[in-house]
Each structure stands twice: as C-alpha cells, then as structure tokens.
Write a protein that holds these residues in place. Structure first.
Motif, mmCIF file in Angstrom:
data_model
loop_
_atom_site.group_PDB
_atom_site.id
_atom_site.type_symbol
_atom_site.label_atom_id
_atom_site.label_comp_id
_atom_site.label_asym_id
_atom_site.label_seq_id
_atom_site.Cartn_x
_atom_site.Cartn_y
_atom_site.Cartn_z
ATOM 1 N N LYS A 1 -3.248 0.092 -3.844
ATOM 2 C CA LYS A 1 -2.207 -0.927 -3.748
ATOM 3 C C LYS A 1 -1.383 -1.057 -4.974
ATOM 4 C CE LYS A 1 -4.337 -3.579 -0.525
ATOM 5 N NZ LYS A 1 -3.326 -4.473 0.552
ATOM 6 N N VAL A 2 -0.071 -1.202 -4.512
ATOM 7 C CA VAL A 2 0.714 -1.052 -5.723
ATOM 8 C C VAL A 2 1.406 -2.757 -5.946
ATOM 9 C CG1 VAL A 2 3.053 -0.324 -6.436
ATOM 10 C CG2 VAL A 2 1.578 1.038 -5.559
ATOM 11 N N THR B 1 0.836 -1.115 0.095
ATOM 12 C CA THR B 1 -0.020 0.122 0.050
ATOM 13 C C THR B 1 0.865 1.375 -0.134
ATOM 14 O OG1 THR B 1 -1.772 -1.238 1.378
ATOM 15 C CG2 THR B 1 -1.653 1.109 1.273
ATOM 16 N N ASN B 2 0.595 2.026 -0.920
ATOM 17 C CA ASN B 2 1.318 3.511 -0.914
ATOM 18 C C ASN B 2 0.748 4.468 0.036
ATOM 19 O OD1 ASN B 2 -0.944 4.435 -2.329
ATOM 20 N ND2 ASN B 2 0.109 4.879 -4.355
ATOM 21 N N ILE B 3 1.386 5.429 -0.122
ATOM 22 C CA ILE B 3 1.092 6.660 0.927
ATOM 23 C C ILE B 3 -0.177 7.210 0.724
ATOM 24 C CG2 ILE B 3 3.471 7.158 1.478
ATOM 25 C CD1 ILE B 3 3.175 9.561 -0.381
ATOM 26 N N TYR B 4 -0.829 6.943 -0.462
ATOM 27 C CA TYR B 4 -2.182 7.416 -0.731
ATOM 28 C C TYR B 4 -3.379 6.457 -0.463
ATOM 29 C CZ TYR B 4 0.409 10.838 -3.438
ATOM 30 O OH TYR B 4 1.283 11.809 -3.389
#
Length: 140
Positions: A66-67, A60-63
């Motif tokens: 899901k990456v 999970t990125n900062i926003y």
C-alpha cells in the motif's frame, strides 16, 4: 571594477533590500509565535492537526504494498500558510496602513493628484502677444 561595485552597493534600493531581509528574518519568529500560540489552537478545536500527516488516498503498487499519498501534509501546509498570511495582514499590514493614512491626514497633505500645469502657449498665441507688446511700445 571596484568603482562599479561600490556604486552598486551604495545604491539606496540595495541597502533598503538588505535591511528588509534582515528585518523579515527577525519578524518571522513573531509571526510564527502568533500562529502557534493563537491560530493553531483555534484550528485544533475543529480537528486534530497532528493526525493529518497520514491522511490521503492509498493505492496498491505493483508489488502488492500500500502506498499512501499524504495529502494531509499538503492540507496542513496550506492551512498554515493561510494562517500566517491572515495574521500578517490583519495584525501588521492593516494597522500600519491605517496609521499611515491617519498621519497623512494630520499633516494636511491630501492624497489627491497635484493640479495640472496650464498648457504651454501655442506659437500663434506667442506671436499675438509679441505683436501687442510691440504695439504698446510704439504707442508709448
């Protein structure tokens, strides 16, 4: 300037390299056909190759999204490379090397190193030889 260019172009290794590149480009389609028609179906017996692209760890990125790190594509590329390398070696390189060895054996040319030439005579040996020849001429 043109003479140097002409000498460069007419060198045997440059022409050989150009021919190798052209033949290699044409040869690519043969190797790809063997891999896609024989190797890929064999691999698909064990797992579905098309579903590999989305495979990989998700973070999970900062926003909050899901990456996915698609290591499935990397694994597919490695398998494809190894398949091409295996096909090239076992279908083309190994038989050609065997054929060359067979032709060399039929020619009767051994693949051994040539015999070494005898070492040159030393200065002392040459002087002794000259002395003996001079003695022989005087005695005759």
């Amino acid at each position: 300037m043109l003479k140097g260019f002409k000498d460069f172009i007419l060198r045997g290794n440059v022409i050989d390299l150009a021919v190798a590149v052209v033949i290699g480009a044409a040869f690519t389609s043969i190797v790809n056909a063997v891999v896609s028609s024989i190797i890929t179906p064999l691999i698909s017996l064990f797992f579905k190759a098309d579903s590999m692209g989305g495979f990989g760890p998700q973070i999970t990125n900062i926003y909050g999204d899901k990456v996915t790190f698609p290591i499935g594509d990397l694994i597919s590329a490695i398998i494809s490379f190894l398949a091409v390398a295996v096909v090239v070696y076992f279908v083309f390189v190994l038989p050609m090397n065997t054929f060359k060895a067979h032709v060399e054996a039929r020619k009767g040319t051994p693949a051994e190193e040539p015999e070494e030439e005898p070492a040159a005579a030393t200065e002392a040996e040459l002087l002794v030889e000259i002395r003996d020849l001079l003695k022989g001429q005087r005695g005759a």
